[in-house]
Design an enzyme around this catalytic site. Structure first.
Site: not given
Length: 257
Positions: A149, A162
């Protein structure tokens, strides 16, 4: 049909029933790969992806393989052997795409130990042991592609755990590339930004102001689509990317430049 440059290859894609995973599965299927996708809950969505690939002339199977619990890597490969034998009778694969993940977490002040453990179990531990269990199956010259990501390089404290998992995944990728290079196996990460998937639908779709803001943050001036990521994965899975390994490929459209 696609280019068929993956004809004869077998690809395992975790979390392939929706969003980015679905787009990857469909693209690799069009390129000729036999595709095994995993899902945790939505069997109907997974079967829909399989039928779409088969309708386009490809080969696909869906495996029920929830992640985040001890032994999930071994359980996934057991499901592969049980359900994908028609397509991979020797149990071997050429491409492993670690796409499944939890795309959320709380900020530092409110993050609980349980939430921390869950997001790391799914996003980091599961890919680690899927690869560990899969190494004896992965053919020489194979591909490992981890879906990371953009938040591994862009600070977003509101989803700190995350982002931390994706940083760990990139480090995992780097070490895999070094360890497996002698076998001709490449390992790379693909790092998307904001992608228009059902995961983001609640705050992104139907909100022109939010969509315009997100688009303005990307150098290319729009919100990313699952196919934008899938096409990069298809390149990395192909022989065209044989000399690319240990890299994090930014797939944010130039977010935050």
């Amino acid at each position: 049909m696609g280019t068929q440059q993956l004809e004869g290859k077998v690809a395992l894609i975790t979390g392939g029933s929706r969003g980015i995973g679905r787009a990857i599965a469909e693209r690799l299927g069009r390129d000729g790969a036999t595709v095994a996708i995993t899902y945790a809950r939505d069997e109907a969505a997974a079967n829909e992806v399989v039928e779409r690939i088969r309708k386009d002339g490809g080969r696909a199977v869906a495996l029920h393989a929830p992640l985040g619990q001890p032994g999930d890597g071994a359980a996934l490969w057991a499901a592969f052997d049980a359900q994908a034998g028609e397509y991979a009778p020797d149990g071997a694969v050429d491409i492993i795409v670690n796409n499944a993940g939890i795309g959320r977490s709380s900020d530092l002040a409110s993050l609980t130990e349980e939430e921390f453990d869950e997001v790391f179990a799914v996003n980091v531990r599961a890919p680690f042991f899927i690869v560990q269990e899969g190494l004896k199956r992965l053919r020489d010259g194979g591909r490992i592609i981890n879906i990371s990501s953009g938040v591994a390089r862009i600070a977003m404290p509101e989803i700190i755990a995350y982002g931390s998992t994706k940083g760990a995944l990139d480090t995992f990728t780097l070490n895999l590339a070094k360890e497996l290079g002698a076998r001709g196996i490449t390992a790379n990460s693909v790092a998307p930004g904001v992608i228009d998937t059902d995961v983001n639908a609640s705050w992104l779709r139907g909100n022109p102001e939010v969509e315009a803001h997100v688009a303005s943050m990307a150098a290319l001036g729009r919100v990313g689509q699952p196919e934008d990521v899938a096409d990069i994965v298809a390149f990395l899975a192909s022989d065209d990317a044989r000399w690319v390994t240990g890299q994090v490929i930014d797939a944010t459209g130039g977010y935050g430049l």
